[in-house]
Design an enzyme around this catalytic site. Sequence first.
Site, short mmCIF file in Angstrom:
data_model
loop_
_atom_site.label_atom_id
_atom_site.label_comp_id
_atom_site.label_asym_id
_atom_site.label_seq_id
_atom_site.Cartn_x
_atom_site.Cartn_y
_atom_site.Cartn_z
N HIS A 1 114.26 11.10 -45.82
CA HIS A 1 113.18 11.25 -44.84
C HIS A 1 112.37 12.49 -45.17
O HIS A 1 112.92 13.52 -45.56
CB HIS A 1 113.74 11.33 -43.41
CG HIS A 1 112.68 11.17 -42.38
ND1 HIS A 1 111.87 12.21 -41.99
CD2 HIS A 1 112.26 10.08 -41.70
CE1 HIS A 1 111.00 11.76 -41.09
NE2 HIS A 1 111.21 10.48 -40.89
N GLU A 32 111.07 14.70 -43.39
CA GLU A 32 111.46 15.93 -42.67
C GLU A 32 112.64 16.60 -43.35
O GLU A 32 112.75 17.82 -43.35
CB GLU A 32 111.75 15.61 -41.20
CG GLU A 32 110.46 15.32 -40.44
CD GLU A 32 110.60 14.39 -39.27
OE1 GLU A 32 111.73 14.16 -38.80
OE2 GLU A 32 109.56 13.88 -38.81
N LYS A 67 115.50 10.98 -34.67
CA LYS A 67 115.40 12.40 -35.09
C LYS A 67 116.34 13.26 -34.23
O LYS A 67 117.39 12.78 -33.82
CB LYS A 67 113.95 12.87 -35.02
CG LYS A 67 112.96 11.88 -35.65
CD LYS A 67 111.61 12.48 -35.86
CE LYS A 67 110.64 11.39 -36.31
NZ LYS A 67 109.47 11.91 -36.95
N ASN A 99 114.04 5.76 -35.66
CA ASN A 99 114.59 7.03 -36.13
C ASN A 99 114.43 8.02 -34.98
O ASN A 99 113.34 8.49 -34.71
CB ASN A 99 113.82 7.51 -37.36
CG ASN A 99 114.20 8.93 -37.76
OD1 ASN A 99 115.26 9.42 -37.36
ND2 ASN A 99 113.35 9.58 -38.53
N GLY A 105 104.46 11.31 -37.06
CA GLY A 105 104.42 12.14 -35.86
C GLY A 105 103.06 12.74 -35.57
O GLY A 105 102.92 13.62 -34.73
N GLU A 159 106.58 5.90 -46.09
CA GLU A 159 106.17 6.75 -44.98
C GLU A 159 105.22 7.85 -45.47
O GLU A 159 105.68 8.91 -45.94
CB GLU A 159 107.39 7.41 -44.34
CG GLU A 159 108.35 6.43 -43.71
CD GLU A 159 109.03 7.04 -42.50
OE1 GLU A 159 108.92 6.44 -41.43
OE2 GLU A 159 109.62 8.11 -42.61
N SER A 199 103.64 6.78 -37.31
CA SER A 199 102.87 6.54 -36.08
C SER A 199 102.65 5.05 -35.80
O SER A 199 101.62 4.67 -35.26
CB SER A 199 101.54 7.29 -36.11
OG SER A 199 101.78 8.69 -36.21
C1 PEP Z 1 109.61 8.68 -38.76
O1 PEP Z 1 110.12 9.69 -38.31
O2 PEP Z 1 110.16 8.07 -39.68
C2 PEP Z 1 108.33 8.24 -38.19
C3 PEP Z 1 107.70 7.23 -38.74
O3 PEP Z 1 107.88 8.93 -37.10
P1 PEP Z 1 106.62 8.53 -36.17
O4 PEP Z 1 106.73 7.06 -35.88
O5 PEP Z 1 106.79 9.36 -34.95
O6 PEP Z 1 105.40 8.84 -36.95
#
Ligand code: PEP
Length: 255
Positions: A98, A100, A15, A13, A176, A170, A216
């Site tokens: 998501h 975000e 972003k 992803n 992040g 998630e 992460s």
């Molecule tokens: C994501 O944006 O779905 C995500 C898992 O980000 P990150 O791997 O940076 O935590």
Amino acid sequence: MDKQNRKAIIAGNWKMNKTATEAAELIDALIPAVKGAGCEVVICTPFTSLAAAVEKTRGTNLHVGAENVHFEKSGAYTGEISADMLVDLGVEYVITGHSERRQYFAETDETVNKRTRAALAAGLKVIVCVGENLAQREQGVTEELVRLQTKIALGGVSAEEMKNVVIAYEPVWAIGTGRTATSEQAQEVCAAIRKVLAELYGQAVATATTVQYGGSMNAANADELLAKPDVDGGLIGGASLKADAFAAIVAAAGK
Ligand code: PEP
């Protein structure tokens, strides 16, 4: 059917990162890095890079996805992109729900459901994101919350359509932040999601559905997370922006 027979999917992803020019460079680096992968590899790019991504990945094992989609077919929705527009470009996947988008763009369980259904109706494969924030985990409501998010997101989605659905667990506190869920926490919630799927659609659909972990995930922790019986892949943010880091996760998923 068990984990070995389910499709492992590693999806990046991106972003709001990479101009179309930068995206083309990253894809050029990714194509040789993930060639021959033992799992499905998806890159979800900003809308502005989708056309180039589809073009560049033609004939490779990279699949292209979008990061969002609107739920109406067309009309007066300035700035939005419909599922038909994505399909017409040759896009195969889309992310819905998501955290975000939930956090910054007023996404609700209901709009996640509308987007998911519209995308499926147009023939897209959908990665539906669910997950708790830190306060919810500390209150001990993770499982209840994730069950509810999953149920509402999938309202009106048929068992047949579930062939095109991936669920991404998630935890918001892990996205992040560099703070990964333990493999036990990831397994526990991914298994709970599979249990909801069994309640909604029966065991056959539940055991066939890919359930990813995201938050992460990186080259150092991917092996342990992906070894868990109900973790079938990953949704990767930060580590998907560098070809070598992403390829290392893809390699872990192919083991
Ligand atoms: C994501 O944006 O779905 C995500 C898992 O980000 P990150 O791997 O940076 O935590």
